[in-house]
Design an enzyme around this catalytic site. Structure first.
Site, PDB file in Angstrom:
ATOM      1  N   GLU A 112       0.812  -1.209   0.000  1.00 55.68           N
ATOM      2  CA  GLU A 112       0.000   0.000   0.000  1.00 55.68           C
ATOM      3  C   GLU A 112       0.854   1.271   0.000  1.00 55.68           C
ATOM      4  OE1 GLU A 112      -3.021   0.247  -0.570  1.00 55.68           O
ATOM      5  OE2 GLU A 112      -4.106  -1.494   0.181  1.00 55.68           O
ATOM      6  N   GLU A 120      -3.680 -10.507  -0.032  1.00 57.04           N
ATOM      7  CA  GLU A 120      -4.532 -10.480   1.164  1.00 57.04           C
ATOM      8  C   GLU A 120      -5.916 -10.907   0.710  1.00 57.04           C
ATOM      9  OE1 GLU A 120      -4.425  -6.623   3.165  1.00 57.04           O
ATOM     10  OE2 GLU A 120      -2.271  -6.513   2.837  1.00 57.04           O
TER      11      GLU A 120
HETATM   12  C1  IPT Z   1      -5.235  -3.668   3.630  1.00 56.80           C
HETATM   13  C2  IPT Z   1      -3.828  -3.464   4.111  1.00 56.80           C
HETATM   14  O1  IPT Z   1      -2.925  -3.781   3.097  1.00 56.80           O
HETATM   15  C3  IPT Z   1      -3.489  -4.264   5.288  1.00 56.80           C
HETATM   16  O2  IPT Z   1      -2.307  -3.794   5.848  1.00 56.80           O
HETATM   17  C4  IPT Z   1      -4.569  -4.210   6.308  1.00 56.80           C
HETATM   18  O3  IPT Z   1      -4.730  -2.904   6.733  1.00 56.80           O
HETATM   19  C5  IPT Z   1      -5.815  -4.662   5.662  1.00 56.80           C
HETATM   20  O4  IPT Z   1      -6.167  -3.804   4.627  1.00 56.80           O
HETATM   21  C6  IPT Z   1      -6.900  -4.701   6.665  1.00 56.80           C
HETATM   22  O5  IPT Z   1      -8.055  -5.106   6.089  1.00 56.80           O
HETATM   23  S1  IPT Z   1      -5.687  -2.245   2.769  1.00 56.80           S
HETATM   24  C7  IPT Z   1      -7.021  -2.646   1.745  1.00 56.80           C
HETATM   25  C8  IPT Z   1      -8.211  -3.083   2.400  1.00 56.80           C
HETATM   26  C9  IPT Z   1      -7.291  -1.443   0.889  1.00 56.80           C
END
Ligand code: IPT
Length: 973
Positions: free
Chosen positions: A405, A481
């Site tokens: 990010e 993620e």
């Molecule tokens: C994403 C981040 O990369 C991670 O660090 C954490 O904050 C996560 O969200 C939490 O859900 S950011 C993404 C949802 C835009």
């Protein structure tokens, strides 16, 4: 400009190199240091670095430490926002400054050159040895070394370190976690013998076509390399071919002990031979497609902050391995370097990520993003370099990640270019640049199932630039993620898994995230964001792990284990066959054994073992059932067959017998039939053959069998000898964290929508009580119609109970029908009963042992389970709906209050608590929940899925509970 605001990488440190296990002398400087914390740089003492400075009035502090965890200042949590004005590279005057001093004795035998190594200081430090400045470091989670030979003196030495919480580096470290300054990793003095090894870079490839290994060790001229097990004795810098070598993989982490030595120094390495490649748009290791069953792992300890004791590192990895997790993204910075060695040993694929995130600039539409600011280029490269150099010798690292990010920008491109040139053997990852121009894999976070499906077909939305689009479309895809695990969740894992198996391009991903970042509170329990007086914070968003802060698995980890099963067992008892699909990337099934058991109504009636065939990776086999196994006489009971694949022998991470996978099927019904149907048709509630009871008016109550009903409202007020509270219809639940948040600012979260719609404040109007007319003559059925709805709107639910009684039991056939205009989904369709607190134990025949929700129930197995009411609760750090047991056919509550049986027709979902739903919803911590003098049972016919919307992906339509007519039946007795 101050040194801590200078956007450069700091000064004075030596070039980065690998973390090495060397025989050179070393002296740990961890221990108790003198410490002084000032609110700002201006109020910090002057001259503290001098030898003669009097620190006797200072505090004592353990090093390594995150100082806010020791009563100095306080932790603070923000996800995206910088907790200071965005004015790079400047930071506010209020800049907590921790001065650290250590006097240490140099042992008499110490001699010669040495370096002082800091493995992690958050966020900027200026360092002096014996009053001489060594330099300044930034880059909290990457190491730095300083040449100190000339400044060391025999006997007493003084090390002084000034640490600033905020620095230009903070702009590059805006990860979603607690802000925790301090010297939080080891401090070590390391001898550097003349003629020793400056650095070592191992290249150990594996040719899967020939089985040969190729080894090249770069080291100082004249260094020798020895791998006794392979009979290798060679010079550094010379490539050696090994005709037959066993490759390293996360599944079979074969390591060879090696020694690299000069006359003056030798280092021990554990070498894994493996080759990472991208072939035909698929990421392979040793020629095999790999599937990441991964987690994002932050470094967090609930007591120590960012200091992670080694036993905990190992324990984390053991818990992961035992849940079929095979990959880690080191979100969002290099971990404690001891983790890497453990990953090599136990077997994990690592996406090793740089300490680099500028997420707060997203809130400014990325204006002024340091990732695109030339003045931050040197610091950006420095961080990447220190990551790659430190970790380059670990076979577990199969991908470098530039960070998280940080938008897009030239500095990221420069980091990627440098990395590829320095280490062409590993692909480079970064998610934040959709064009993927400078990276090797296509990565997304929180893409919905539908989007992953499109990507799997290489049919994703095109980029504007056709060249870049074609390049990206040819890349392998990972979800860096996905499935955010906030609180009770996520749901929808099996559906992702299915996509990973359907499309070769979709190579899995990394769940968000491994651990809840709760901070231990002195009185017990855990704190989350906003509980330390932060003026800006993101509350419970820091609670989104698969394990509690003490590493206890949350129930969803069983779901993860099920989704990630490396062998898939499909049981067809009637065909007497078991289909076994080996989903390992490269391992065959020789490490596993098969066990089976047959249970009637949850009572085991037979068990045995099956021969495990040796099934090669990515192939399938059918196992015939031994004849005797299924030849038991039939019975009226519900008979289930369970097959388990367990470890055949002890491994480094679990003992023999540890379960890897299971399959379960009902005997006597076709395996394709739904195992349980929540909304199955209602059978006639009364069996004419048994004695029906008769409803009679008695004072202000209507009696029917063991039940007493309020003569005006028709609510159940008594059952046998117990007083009962009866809520005829529940549509609400204590909102989960996923109910309470959406990512997309244009969609309202369910918690808000439910609150606006009034699902938590339903009113009840008795429309009719049919027995009132014929009561005097008595009857065998009591029909109660209630209109249930919130204030201010005409949306309501007509709820009809048909109560009957036979054999001392009471059965309710319930029909609901929404009327008026409903604009929100429902949380549940359920009935609540309040009973005396003397019911303490629950036994149920249904899914267990853990909770089950519509989109998170794959880990449940049909059986008979017993738990106390207290054990049924899942103590999420922020209280919310939890602990529902699914597909319950029958349950029994017992204790000093007596014994109560419940039955569904066919099933219901059961929660039993010592507090009401409202009390659960109102609590801020599990400790706020105080047992009352009632036990509250909610029998649900339907529940809304858990989903995982907090970071993007919407809930699957099948689990989105929209208002609907429904019928269900339950029996009490
Ligand atoms: C994403 C981040 O990369 C991670 O660090 C954490 O904050 C996560 O969200 C939490 O859900 S950011 C993404 C949802 C835009």
């Amino acid at each position: 400009m101050t040194y801590y605001e200078d956007p450069g990488p700091g000064y004075g440190a030596l070039p980065p190199r690998a973390a090495l296990r060397s025989d050179a002398s070393r002296l740990s400087l961890n221990g108790t240091w003198r410490f002084h914390l000032a609110d700002s740089v201006a109020t910090a003492p002057t001259g503290f670095e001098r030898d003669d400075f009097d620190d006797s009035a200072w505090d004592l502090l353990a090093v390594p430490s995150s100082w806010p965890m020791h009563g100095f200042g306080r932790p603070a949590y923000t996800n995206q926002p910088y907790p200071f004005p965005v004015d790079p590279p400047y930071v506010p005057d209020e800049n907590p400054t921790g001065d650290h001093r250590l006097e240490f004795e140099l042992p008499g035998w110490w001699h010669g050159p040495a370096v002082l190594r800091f493995d992690g200081i958050d966020s900027c430090a200026r360092i002096w040895l014996n009053g001489v400045e060594l330099g300044v470091v930034r880059g909290s989670r990457v190491p730095s070394e300083f040449d100190v030979g000339e400044h060391l003196r025999p006997g007493r030495n003084l090390l002084a370190v000034r640490v600033h919480q905020w620095s230009s580096g903070s702009y590059l470290e805006d990860q979603d976690m607690w802000w925790l300054p301090g010297i939080f990793r080891d401090v070590t003095l390391i001898a550097r013998p003349v003629g020793g090894l400056t650095d070592v870079f191992v290249h150990a490839d594996y040719d899967h076509l020939t089985g040969a290994g190729a080894l090249l060790v770069e080291a100082d001229p004249g260094a020798r390399v020895r791998i006794p097990e392979l009979g290798i004795e060679t010079e550094a810098g010379r490539q050696v071919m090994i005709p037959a070598v066993e490759p390293w993989s996360a599944e079979l982490p074969r390591l060879y002990d090696a020694v690299v030595a000069t006359d003056a120094e030798s280092v021990e390495l554990r070498i894994g031979f493996r080759t990472v490649a991208i072939e035909d748009g698929v990421l392979t290791v040793n020629g095999r497609r790999v599937l990441f069953h991964g987690v994002n792992r932050h470094e967090h300890d609930p007591v120590l902050g960012r200091v992670i004791p080694e036993h905990r590192l190992r324990q984390e990895l053991l818990v992961m391995k035992r849940h079929n997790i095979n990959a880690i993204r080191t979100s969002h910075y290099p971990p404690d370097s001891r983790l890497l060695a453990l990953c090599d040993e136990l077997g994990f694929w690592l996406m090793d990520e740089c300490d680099y995130e500028t997420h707060g600039f997203f809130l400014l539409d990325w204006r002024g993003n340091p990732a695109d600011d030339p003045s931050f280029e040197a610091a950006s490269l420095d961080r990447m370099r220190r990551l790659v150099e430190r970790d380059k010798n670990h076979p577990s690292v199969i991908m470098w990640s530039l960070g998280n990010e940080a938008g897009t920008g030239r500095n990221l491109d420069a980091m990627a270019a440098w990395t590829k040139q320095r280490d062409p053997s590993r692909p480079v990852h970064y998610e934040g640049d959709l064009s993927c121009a400078s990276v090797d894999v296509y990565s997304r976070m929180y893409a919905s199932h539908a989007e992953v499906d499109a990507i799997g077909r290489r049919a994703e939305e095109p980029l504007d630039d056709p060249v870049l689009d074609a390049r990206r479309r040819a890349m392998p895809f990972v979800l860096c993620e996905y499935s955010h695990a906030g609180g009770n969740g996520p749901g929808g894992l099996p559906e992702y898994e299915e996509l990973f198996h359907r499309y070769p391009r979709c190579q899995g991903g990394f769940l968000w995230e491994w651990m809840e970042h709760g901070i231990s509170r002195p009185g017990g329990g855990y704190a989350y964001g906003g509980e330390f007086g932060e003026e800006l914070h993101d509350g419970t968003y820091v609670l989104d792990g698969l394990v509690f802060p003490d590493l206890t698995p949350q129930p969803v980890l069983a779901e993860v284990r099920k989704a990630f099963e490396p062998v898939h067992l499909t049981v067809d008892p009637d065909a007497r066959k078991l289909r076994l699909a080996n989903r390992y990337d490269s391992a065959d099934t020789s490490n596993l054994a098969l066990q089976w058991e047959l249970a009637d109504d949850g009572v085991i009636v037979a068990r045995g073992v099956l021969d495990m065939p040796v099934v090669a990776a990515a192939t399938e086999a059918t196992v015939e059932w031994p004849k005797k196994a299924l030849d038991l006489p039939g019975s009226d009971a519900e008979r289930w067959l369970t097959v388990r694949a367990v470890l055949a022998a002890d491994t480094a991470w679990a003992p023999a017998g540890h379960e890897i996978a299971f399959g379960q099927a009902r005997v006597g019904v076709p395996p394709t039939a739904p195992r349980t149907a929540v909304d199955a048709a209602v059978r006639p509630a009364v069996d004419a053959a048994v004695r029906p009871a008769v409803a009679r008016r008695h004072g202000g109550a209507v009696e029917l069998g063991p039940g007493r009903f309020d003569a005006d409202t028709g609510r159940l007020v008594g059952l046998h000898e117990w007083d009962v509270d009866h809520v005829p219809l529940e549509l609400w639940r204590a909102p989960t964290q996923h109910d309470a948040r959406t990512w997309d600012a244009t969609t309202l979260d369910r918690k808000t929508r439910w609150a606006d719609a009034g699902l938590h404040r339903l009113r009840y109007r008795t429309v009719s009580l049919e027995k009132t007319v014929s009561l005097e003559q008595s009857a065998d059925e009591l029909t109660v119609v209630t209109k249930v709805g919130p204030a201010a709107v005409d949306a309501a639910v007509l709820t009809t109970y048909r109560w009957t009684s036979t054999d001392g039991r009471l059965t309710a056939a319930v029909e609901i029908e929404p009327v008026g205009r409903w604009t929100v989904p429902w949380a549940r369709v359920g009935v609540t009963l309040g009973l005396p607190a003397g019911f303490q134990d629950v036994t149920w025949f249904g899914l267990g042992p853990g909770p089950a929700y519509p989109d998170s129930r794959a880990a449940g197995r049909v059986g008979t389970y017993t738990a106390t009411v207290d054990d049924l609760q899942i103590p999420y750090l922020y209280p919310q709906e939890n602990g529902a047991r699914g597909d319950v056919r029958r349950a029994e509550l017992s204790g000093p209050a007596g014994r109560l049986e419940l039955a569904g027709d066919p099933v219901f979902s059961l929660t039993v608590r010592r507090w009401t739903i409202s009390e659960l919803a109102a609590a801020a911590h599990p400790e706020d929940l105080v047992p009352s003098d009632r036990v509250w049972l909610t029998l649900d016919a339907l529940q809304h899925g858990l989903g995982s919307p907090t970071s993007g992906a919407p809930i699957l339509p099948a689990h989105d509970l929209q208002p609907q007519a429904h019928r269900f039946t339950f029996t009490l007795g």
